[in-house]
Design a protein around this motif. Sequence first.
Motif, PDB file in Angstrom:
ATOM      1  N   PHE A  82      16.378 -21.256  21.897  1.00  0.00           N
ATOM      2  CA  PHE A  82      14.699 -20.783  22.394  1.00  0.00           C
ATOM      3  C   PHE A  82      14.443 -22.179  22.592  1.00  0.00           C
ATOM      4  CE2 PHE A  82      10.358 -21.501  21.306  1.00  0.00           C
ATOM      5  CZ  PHE A  82       9.473 -21.016  21.873  1.00  0.00           C
ATOM      6  N   ASP A  83      14.633 -23.350  22.135  1.00  0.00           N
ATOM      7  CA  ASP A  83      14.927 -24.445  23.038  1.00  0.00           C
ATOM      8  C   ASP A  83      15.466 -25.075  24.546  1.00  0.00           C
ATOM      9  OD1 ASP A  83      12.981 -25.329  20.702  1.00  0.00           O
ATOM     10  OD2 ASP A  83      14.462 -26.022  19.709  1.00  0.00           O
ATOM     11  N   GLU A  84      16.503 -24.479  24.049  1.00  0.00           N
ATOM     12  CA  GLU A  84      16.760 -24.756  25.447  1.00  0.00           C
ATOM     13  C   GLU A  84      16.898 -24.406  26.636  1.00  0.00           C
ATOM     14  OE1 GLU A  84      21.134 -22.839  25.082  1.00  0.00           O
ATOM     15  OE2 GLU A  84      21.965 -24.834  23.347  1.00  0.00           O
ATOM     16  N   LYS A  85      15.986 -22.615  26.075  1.00  0.00           N
ATOM     17  CA  LYS A  85      14.914 -21.883  27.430  1.00  0.00           C
ATOM     18  C   LYS A  85      13.949 -22.027  27.526  1.00  0.00           C
ATOM     19  CE  LYS A  85      14.088 -17.256  28.521  1.00  0.00           C
ATOM     20  NZ  LYS A  85      14.362 -15.270  28.850  1.00  0.00           N
ATOM     21  N   HIS A  86      12.594 -22.901  26.802  1.00  0.00           N
ATOM     22  CA  HIS A  86      12.245 -23.357  27.336  1.00  0.00           C
ATOM     23  C   HIS A  86      12.187 -24.694  27.595  1.00  0.00           C
ATOM     24  CE1 HIS A  86       7.784 -25.396  26.719  1.00  0.00           C
ATOM     25  NE2 HIS A  86       7.428 -23.877  25.561  1.00  0.00           N
ATOM     26  N   LEU A  87      13.318 -25.282  27.771  1.00  0.00           N
ATOM     27  CA  LEU A  87      13.954 -26.696  28.295  1.00  0.00           C
ATOM     28  C   LEU A  87      13.820 -26.211  29.744  1.00  0.00           C
ATOM     29  CD1 LEU A  87      14.346 -29.733  28.224  1.00  0.00           C
ATOM     30  CD2 LEU A  87      16.126 -29.831  27.600  1.00  0.00           C
ATOM     31  N   SER A  88      14.973 -25.216  29.981  1.00  0.00           N
ATOM     32  CA  SER A  88      15.551 -25.046  31.327  1.00  0.00           C
ATOM     33  C   SER A  88      14.193 -24.157  32.425  1.00  0.00           C
ATOM     34  CB  SER A  88      16.381 -23.876  30.995  1.00  0.00           C
ATOM     35  OG  SER A  88      15.818 -22.571  30.985  1.00  0.00           O
ATOM     36  N   THR A  89      12.762 -23.401  31.106  1.00  0.00           N
ATOM     37  CA  THR A  89      12.238 -22.932  31.772  1.00  0.00           C
ATOM     38  C   THR A  89      10.341 -24.098  32.140  1.00  0.00           C
ATOM     39  OG1 THR A  89      12.873 -20.757  30.988  1.00  0.00           O
ATOM     40  CG2 THR A  89      10.208 -20.901  31.950  1.00  0.00           C
ATOM     41  N   TYR A  90      10.273 -24.566  31.626  1.00  0.00           N
ATOM     42  CA  TYR A  90       9.632 -25.575  31.268  1.00  0.00           C
ATOM     43  C   TYR A  90       9.573 -26.869  31.832  1.00  0.00           C
ATOM     44  CZ  TYR A  90       7.397 -21.192  29.965  1.00  0.00           C
ATOM     45  OH  TYR A  90       6.623 -19.407  29.661  1.00  0.00           O
ATOM     46  N   GLY A  91      10.659 -27.594  31.645  1.00  0.00           N
ATOM     47  CA  GLY A  91      10.710 -29.377  31.133  1.00  0.00           C
ATOM     48  C   GLY A  91      11.038 -29.803  29.864  1.00  0.00           C
ATOM     49  N   PHE A  92      10.113 -28.748  29.095  1.00  0.00           N
ATOM     50  CA  PHE A  92      10.686 -29.931  27.849  1.00  0.00           C
ATOM     51  C   PHE A  92      10.116 -28.865  26.971  1.00  0.00           C
ATOM     52  CE2 PHE A  92       6.148 -27.980  28.705  1.00  0.00           C
ATOM     53  CZ  PHE A  92       5.775 -27.260  27.688  1.00  0.00           C
ATOM     54  N   VAL A  93      10.561 -29.872  25.525  1.00  0.00           N
ATOM     55  CA  VAL A  93      10.276 -28.578  24.236  1.00  0.00           C
ATOM     56  C   VAL A  93       8.952 -29.391  23.046  1.00  0.00           C
ATOM     57  CG1 VAL A  93      13.008 -27.501  24.235  1.00  0.00           C
ATOM     58  CG2 VAL A  93      12.393 -30.252  23.102  1.00  0.00           C
ATOM     59  N   LEU A  94       9.071 -28.543  22.057  1.00  0.00           N
ATOM     60  CA  LEU A  94       8.116 -29.211  21.169  1.00  0.00           C
ATOM     61  C   LEU A  94       8.874 -29.562  20.308  1.00  0.00           C
ATOM     62  CD1 LEU A  94       4.594 -27.006  22.228  1.00  0.00           C
ATOM     63  CD2 LEU A  94       5.358 -29.296  22.213  1.00  0.00           C
ATOM     64  N   ASP A  95       8.394 -30.699  19.093  1.00  0.00           N
ATOM     65  CA  ASP A  95       8.269 -30.838  17.694  1.00  0.00           C
ATOM     66  C   ASP A  95       7.234 -30.185  17.298  1.00  0.00           C
ATOM     67  OD1 ASP A  95       9.800 -31.636  15.768  1.00  0.00           O
ATOM     68  OD2 ASP A  95       8.429 -33.188  15.340  1.00  0.00           O
TER      69      ASP A  95
ATOM     70  N   VAL B  17       9.934 -15.364  21.322  1.00  0.00           N
ATOM     71  CA  VAL B  17       9.931 -16.758  20.418  1.00  0.00           C
ATOM     72  C   VAL B  17       8.547 -17.213  20.936  1.00  0.00           C
ATOM     73  CG1 VAL B  17      10.734 -18.017  19.272  1.00  0.00           C
ATOM     74  CG2 VAL B  17      11.598 -15.904  19.912  1.00  0.00           C
ATOM     75  N   ARG B  18       7.780 -17.823  20.629  1.00  0.00           N
ATOM     76  CA  ARG B  18       6.856 -18.814  20.700  1.00  0.00           C
ATOM     77  C   ARG B  18       6.812 -20.109  19.808  1.00  0.00           C
ATOM     78  NH1 ARG B  18       0.820 -15.447  20.409  1.00  0.00           N
ATOM     79  NH2 ARG B  18       1.411 -15.301  17.928  1.00  0.00           N
ATOM     80  N   TYR B  19       6.537 -21.403  20.279  1.00  0.00           N
ATOM     81  CA  TYR B  19       5.752 -22.189  19.497  1.00  0.00           C
ATOM     82  C   TYR B  19       4.874 -22.086  18.519  1.00  0.00           C
ATOM     83  CZ  TYR B  19       9.753 -25.291  21.515  1.00  0.00           C
ATOM     84  OH  TYR B  19      10.471 -26.226  22.019  1.00  0.00           O
ATOM     85  N   GLN B  20       4.909 -22.579  17.328  1.00  0.00           N
ATOM     86  CA  GLN B  20       3.051 -22.456  16.548  1.00  0.00           C
ATOM     87  C   GLN B  20       2.174 -22.885  18.042  1.00  0.00           C
ATOM     88  OE1 GLN B  20       2.625 -23.426  12.708  1.00  0.00           O
ATOM     89  NE2 GLN B  20       4.335 -21.071  11.792  1.00  0.00           N
ATOM     90  N   GLY B  21       1.358 -21.792  17.717  1.00  0.00           N
ATOM     91  CA  GLY B  21       0.238 -22.430  18.342  1.00  0.00           C
ATOM     92  C   GLY B  21      -0.177 -22.441  20.025  1.00  0.00           C
ATOM     93  N   GLN B  22       1.175 -21.667  20.494  1.00  0.00           N
ATOM     94  CA  GLN B  22       1.505 -21.118  21.768  1.00  0.00           C
ATOM     95  C   GLN B  22       0.642 -19.553  22.538  1.00  0.00           C
ATOM     96  OE1 GLN B  22       6.152 -21.955  23.026  1.00  0.00           O
ATOM     97  NE2 GLN B  22       5.568 -23.664  24.419  1.00  0.00           N
ATOM     98  N   GLY B  23       0.005 -19.498  22.988  1.00  0.00           N
ATOM     99  CA  GLY B  23      -0.172 -18.090  23.444  1.00  0.00           C
ATOM    100  C   GLY B  23       0.483 -17.502  24.366  1.00  0.00           C
ATOM    101  N   TRP B  24       2.282 -17.717  24.638  1.00  0.00           N
ATOM    102  CA  TRP B  24       2.815 -16.405  25.317  1.00  0.00           C
ATOM    103  C   TRP B  24       4.113 -16.559  24.896  1.00  0.00           C
ATOM    104  CZ3 TRP B  24       0.834 -12.813  27.402  1.00  0.00           C
ATOM    105  CH2 TRP B  24      -0.681 -12.357  27.907  1.00  0.00           C
TER     106      TRP B  24
END
Length: 639
Positions: free
Chosen positions: A535-548, A512-519
């Motif tokens: 996905f939001d939880e994993k993105h936050l723990s991996t990168y430190g932020f989420v996107l709207d 899974v990715r946010y629209q516009g992301q490459g990976w």
Amino acid sequence: MECRVAIDVGGTFTDFVTLRDGEIVTVKTLTNPTRPAQVIRDVLSSMECAPSEVVHATTLATNALLGQEKLDLPRTALLTTKGFRDVVEIGRQNRPRLYDLYFQKPRQLVPRELRIEVDERVDAQGNVLRKVREEEIEAISERLRKEGVKSVAVSYLHSYLNPDNEERTGRVLSRHFRYVSLSSRVSPEPREYERTSTTLVNAVLMPFISSYLEELRFIPNLYIMSSSGGLVDVEEATSRPVQLVESGPASGVVASASLFPGQVISFDMGGTTAKAGVVLDGRFEITTEYEVGGEVHHGRVVKGSGYPIRFPFVDLAEVSAGGGTVIWRDEAGALRVGPVSAGADPGPMCYGRGGEKPTITDANLVLGRVGEFLAGGLKLNRELAMRGLSFLGDPHEVSKEALELVNLEMARAIRLVTVERGLDPSGFTLVAFGGAGPQHALYLAEELGIRTVKVPPYPGLFSAMGLLLADWRFEARKSYPQDLEAEFAQLERSLAERLRGKVDLFLRYADVRYQGQGWELTVPVSDSSEIRRIFDEKHLSTYGFVLDREIEIVTIRVFAVRRRPLSLSIRFGQGDAPTGRRRVFLDEEWAEVNVYTREKLRRGFKVKGPAIIEEFSSTTVVRDGWEATIDDSITLVRP
């Protein structure tokens, strides 16, 4: 009498674990890098029982791509869409060493003259714009046969959406070549570079793995550990050998997940490398990106330094830190550890087999942390170890500094799979195994703030035991699903048909990715409606932020799992007395400490540090301030 046998071929040792009527019998022998199958044949023929099932992990796939084993890569060709023959050479923009003017890319698996363009085309919606012509493939086949090609990879543009042209090509090629790899079967995912690279690696490995498994055809019911942590049959291993690249390291994580509930860090330190992985409530993490044959920097695979593979792998960090890791000084005189390993031949200097470079095992021997005898009856020579370390300075000071350096390197690997995944290692139990793991475990625990360490039964052969504990696991995937639930169900039905309905459960994952992301990030899916939250939880723990932003599901995959129940009987002694005393350097000073033999100790006996607990396949160092309880596993706690 029948038995079940697990075989783990490592870089230094080959381990055998036999389960017979609930009892475990172990054999540990040095690996023969050039004739691994012969070692297996010799040991199996000497057993008193007839194996009803053999499970196996091997380093052959990785070694072949690294240029080891004294093997030349088979002559391989690539068929690709017109205009895309150089995709695998162009690759990505990543440059592993940005300021190195002399950097060279990994050698190409297929020379340019054997990368053939085919006049076919499928568009980005899966529509066939130009159908492949069989007469063109026939002509190409005839040319490749004259060129001495043994294996052929086929990777057409957008074949993950519509494999029709690849399937037509494969049918023609199969009339001329034994080994044919289609990207739509090996890696049906977007990104032509990674998909083509994966298919090429598979094509290169097919002749190696096929001939190796033919050497083992005398074994009935042979199964192979895959990189995703499950067993596959010989047919699957032969057709998709790319999934065997991390065959051995995965089994240790599987064993940790099977035997230890809760939050666990799997730490495996063998003769060549140290590996760290995470288990959360019995479930290990899966990643889909890997580069085989590449460089590793502090546990990270350096992007652009190897051959990309898009296939499910157990998420591991691996560093060149094993018992055979060489200690040396650089041009500035600084002490360094690794990445070179003495391996099994000649091995550490203390083995007395002609090694001329001091290693981590030599350092542990000089400081008294290991005894004179190693598994398999190998006697260690302390004088040879002292002599080798003396070339680098005072042998005791060199040993102390080298062990501190290697502990820091292994702590970095553990932080990669915990801190950099948003996990606090201090809340985990460290499961330490491998021949050298229990020697270093408490030093790592203190560095990371971990208060509980477990040393499992037969730690030096624990990865082999993991093979006996592993389930059968087969994978299928589909990119850009339109109806998520229906297509998950379709993948499950196809796997159930393949396994003739013998499936205990299905595991679902999504990239899974946010629209516009490459990976993408790979997340487990138990409820399709929960994918966004997970996905939001994993993105936050991996990168430190989420996107709207809206999310995009690029690929879905399903594992069909068939359970393999196993009961183990651990033997205990009746004693509680030490078997001797030894002078050991443990906590910044030398001390006379008690030495215990694990096999002789009664269940529930407690050992207060400082002390040494020896056993057939490993040695556990108990530091001052720690207490070890003898149970099915040695449980070390810091009160």
